[in-house]
Design a protein around this motif. Sequence first.
Motif, PDB file in Angstrom:
ATOM      1  N   GLY A 136     -72.004 -45.643 -45.726  1.00  2.17           N
ATOM      2  CA  GLY A 136     -71.692 -43.926 -46.138  1.00  2.17           C
ATOM      3  C   GLY A 136     -72.415 -43.163 -46.970  1.00  2.17           C
ATOM      4  O   GLY A 136     -73.395 -43.751 -47.502  1.00  2.17           O
ATOM      5  N   ALA A 137     -71.976 -42.047 -47.401  1.00  2.00           N
ATOM      6  CA  ALA A 137     -72.872 -40.908 -48.047  1.00  2.00           C
ATOM      7  C   ALA A 137     -72.038 -40.223 -48.854  1.00  2.00           C
ATOM      8  O   ALA A 137     -70.910 -39.838 -48.440  1.00  2.00           O
ATOM      9  CB  ALA A 137     -73.864 -40.139 -47.324  1.00  2.00           C
ATOM     10  N   MET A 138     -72.380 -39.867 -50.167  1.00  2.00           N
ATOM     11  CA  MET A 138     -71.632 -39.030 -51.063  1.00  2.00           C
ATOM     12  C   MET A 138     -72.460 -37.653 -50.730  1.00  2.00           C
ATOM     13  O   MET A 138     -73.782 -37.430 -51.026  1.00  2.00           O
ATOM     14  CB  MET A 138     -71.628 -39.446 -52.248  1.00  2.00           C
ATOM     15  CG  MET A 138     -70.758 -40.604 -52.649  1.00  2.00           C
ATOM     16  SD  MET A 138     -70.874 -41.158 -54.299  1.00  2.00           S
ATOM     17  CE  MET A 138     -69.550 -39.785 -54.754  1.00  2.00           C
ATOM     18  N   LEU A 139     -71.720 -36.662 -50.044  1.00  2.00           N
ATOM     19  CA  LEU A 139     -72.212 -35.198 -49.921  1.00  2.00           C
ATOM     20  C   LEU A 139     -71.158 -34.055 -49.970  1.00  2.00           C
ATOM     21  O   LEU A 139     -69.958 -34.572 -49.727  1.00  2.00           O
ATOM     22  CB  LEU A 139     -72.759 -35.568 -48.420  1.00  2.00           C
ATOM     23  CG  LEU A 139     -73.739 -36.144 -47.947  1.00  2.00           C
ATOM     24  CD1 LEU A 139     -73.988 -36.062 -46.359  1.00  2.00           C
ATOM     25  CD2 LEU A 139     -75.293 -35.778 -48.582  1.00  2.00           C
ATOM     26  N   PRO A 140     -71.463 -32.775 -50.170  1.00  2.00           N
ATOM     27  CA  PRO A 140     -70.311 -31.938 -50.041  1.00  2.00           C
ATOM     28  C   PRO A 140     -70.247 -31.549 -48.603  1.00  2.00           C
ATOM     29  O   PRO A 140     -71.496 -31.891 -47.973  1.00  2.00           O
ATOM     30  CB  PRO A 140     -71.048 -30.530 -50.479  1.00  2.00           C
ATOM     31  CG  PRO A 140     -72.622 -31.081 -50.666  1.00  2.00           C
ATOM     32  CD  PRO A 140     -72.861 -32.548 -50.692  1.00  2.00           C
ATOM     33  N   TYR A 141     -69.443 -31.269 -48.153  1.00  4.19           N
ATOM     34  CA  TYR A 141     -69.086 -30.918 -46.775  1.00  4.19           C
ATOM     35  C   TYR A 141     -70.138 -29.777 -46.292  1.00  4.19           C
ATOM     36  O   TYR A 141     -70.622 -29.753 -45.026  1.00  4.19           O
ATOM     37  CB  TYR A 141     -67.735 -30.362 -46.462  1.00  4.19           C
ATOM     38  CG  TYR A 141     -66.818 -31.475 -46.239  1.00  4.19           C
ATOM     39  CD1 TYR A 141     -66.559 -32.157 -45.399  1.00  4.19           C
ATOM     40  CD2 TYR A 141     -65.657 -31.463 -47.539  1.00  4.19           C
ATOM     41  CE1 TYR A 141     -65.487 -33.202 -45.336  1.00  4.19           C
ATOM     42  CE2 TYR A 141     -64.763 -32.471 -47.205  1.00  4.19           C
ATOM     43  CZ  TYR A 141     -64.726 -33.291 -46.163  1.00  4.19           C
ATOM     44  OH  TYR A 141     -63.619 -34.200 -46.314  1.00  4.19           O
ATOM     45  N   GLU A 142     -70.603 -28.749 -47.086  1.00  5.54           N
ATOM     46  CA  GLU A 142     -71.467 -27.755 -46.583  1.00  5.54           C
ATOM     47  C   GLU A 142     -72.704 -28.379 -46.041  1.00  5.54           C
ATOM     48  O   GLU A 142     -73.086 -28.092 -44.974  1.00  5.54           O
ATOM     49  CB  GLU A 142     -71.854 -27.136 -48.082  1.00  5.54           C
ATOM     50  CG  GLU A 142     -72.835 -26.077 -47.870  1.00  5.54           C
ATOM     51  CD  GLU A 142     -74.273 -27.015 -48.454  1.00  5.54           C
ATOM     52  OE1 GLU A 142     -75.468 -26.852 -47.920  1.00  5.54           O
ATOM     53  OE2 GLU A 142     -74.454 -27.677 -49.423  1.00  5.54           O
ATOM     54  N   VAL A 143     -73.279 -29.642 -46.462  1.00  7.61           N
ATOM     55  CA  VAL A 143     -74.356 -29.920 -46.048  1.00  7.61           C
ATOM     56  C   VAL A 143     -74.463 -30.880 -44.805  1.00  7.61           C
ATOM     57  O   VAL A 143     -75.152 -31.222 -43.890  1.00  7.61           O
ATOM     58  CB  VAL A 143     -75.279 -30.650 -46.964  1.00  7.61           C
ATOM     59  CG1 VAL A 143     -74.932 -31.995 -47.451  1.00  7.61           C
ATOM     60  CG2 VAL A 143     -76.830 -30.662 -46.707  1.00  7.61           C
ATOM     61  N   THR A 144     -73.161 -31.557 -44.391  1.00  6.76           N
ATOM     62  CA  THR A 144     -72.993 -32.322 -43.455  1.00  6.76           C
ATOM     63  C   THR A 144     -72.899 -31.552 -42.056  1.00  6.76           C
ATOM     64  O   THR A 144     -73.356 -32.277 -41.060  1.00  6.76           O
ATOM     65  CB  THR A 144     -71.417 -32.784 -43.381  1.00  6.76           C
ATOM     66  OG1 THR A 144     -70.347 -31.850 -43.265  1.00  6.76           O
ATOM     67  CG2 THR A 144     -71.256 -33.798 -44.635  1.00  6.76           C
ATOM     68  N   LEU A 145     -72.785 -30.298 -42.006  1.00  5.76           N
ATOM     69  CA  LEU A 145     -72.898 -29.587 -40.648  1.00  5.76           C
ATOM     70  C   LEU A 145     -74.332 -29.377 -40.339  1.00  5.76           C
ATOM     71  O   LEU A 145     -74.738 -29.880 -38.991  1.00  5.76           O
ATOM     72  CB  LEU A 145     -72.308 -28.190 -40.969  1.00  5.76           C
ATOM     73  CG  LEU A 145     -71.672 -27.486 -39.434  1.00  5.76           C
ATOM     74  CD1 LEU A 145     -71.142 -28.441 -38.535  1.00  5.76           C
ATOM     75  CD2 LEU A 145     -71.193 -26.202 -39.760  1.00  5.76           C
ATOM     76  N   PRO A 146     -75.587 -28.951 -41.077  1.00  4.51           N
ATOM     77  CA  PRO A 146     -76.805 -28.807 -40.571  1.00  4.51           C
ATOM     78  C   PRO A 146     -77.254 -30.312 -40.548  1.00  4.51           C
ATOM     79  O   PRO A 146     -78.091 -30.378 -39.576  1.00  4.51           O
ATOM     80  CB  PRO A 146     -77.425 -28.072 -41.677  1.00  4.51           C
ATOM     81  CG  PRO A 146     -76.582 -28.171 -42.824  1.00  4.51           C
ATOM     82  CD  PRO A 146     -75.057 -28.307 -42.328  1.00  4.51           C
ATOM     83  N   LEU A 147     -76.826 -31.259 -41.052  1.00  2.00           N
ATOM     84  CA  LEU A 147     -77.618 -32.643 -41.082  1.00  2.00           C
ATOM     85  C   LEU A 147     -76.810 -33.444 -39.755  1.00  2.00           C
ATOM     86  O   LEU A 147     -77.177 -34.226 -39.353  1.00  2.00           O
ATOM     87  CB  LEU A 147     -77.112 -33.384 -42.196  1.00  2.00           C
ATOM     88  CG  LEU A 147     -78.043 -33.001 -43.404  1.00  2.00           C
ATOM     89  CD1 LEU A 147     -77.617 -34.060 -44.754  1.00  2.00           C
ATOM     90  CD2 LEU A 147     -79.442 -32.926 -43.301  1.00  2.00           C
TER      91      LEU A 147
END
Length: 344
Positions: A207-218
């Motif tokens: 898994g990864a720790m990320l904000p939702y903001e960057v999950t979309l372009p990635l």
Amino acid sequence: MKKYIRKGMQLLLSTGVVIGLSVQAAEVELKVHHFLPAPATAHAKFIQPWADKVMKESNGRIDIKIYPAMQLGGKPPQLFDQVRDGVADIVWTVPGYTRGRFPLTEVFELPFVAGSAEATSQASWEFYEKYMQDEYKDVHPILIHTHAPGQFHMRDKPITSLADLKNTKIRAPTRTINEALSIIGATPVGMPVPAVPQALSKGVVDGAMLPYEVTLPLKAHELVKYHTEIGGDRGIYTAMFLFAMNKKKYDSLPADLKQVLDNNSGLALAKQIGQVWDAADNPGREAAKKRGNQFNTIEGAELAALKSATQPVIDNWIKAMNDQGKDGQKMYDDARDLVTKYSH
């Protein structure tokens, strides 16, 4: 006929003079370099609009060209050195990509310090002005800001408790969260954001720790099934961002163009961009929801256990600051208080 030609020529010459007065040739060209693709929030909703505004307010005397996705070469951890050395005139980067190099900056990356991006970004700028100017003396900071608190995004295993994190491999964004995950019993895997999709798809991480903001372009939401959010008004982590200019380039500008840049820097910009990052979380979360991904929240007794388990990370940072002759506890308390100040 000659009379009309003469008048026409006079009109053209007159128009030419007007055009010449109204269109300024660029006196300064600035290259902006960053590590995310053009559709990402950083490029589309911050850097490009910021550049357009600066160019307009300079009456065309400043021309800005943006190079996303490391188009000028190098890797994301090299961006700070690129702007310091003049490879790029301005960069947007994550100071935490260079482990241990910006220790004071880490205070907002400690567990349960960060609130919303709007509040924490403003707090970060005020904290910079009070404590961190020496840390960034080799560049000219335009903005220091954060994203909204990050969450856990997992491939095959939901996280509903502290125990669920044990023996998992988690992409960690910062040194402090690497330390926190290790204490919890997980295996942190450090990597820049652009490397996350491949790591998830190949099972390098669980898994990864990320904000939702960057999950979309990635498109990270397409590679995971589970999302675990942290309850309460403070997140388990955020990452600090630096938008900075080459010091010599800034110093070489005439006073009026410096003022244009100054008018688009600092606390007001931190508030504006913090709002952008908070709002940018919503589309990423909605995209995961539409895919039918599962959402969980750590709260109550489990949240208290997580805070207790990660307290040594805070204690270690305070001690490290004390060892440098600074008042670590005061700086930590100030950081938290500043987030509270800008949360109202």
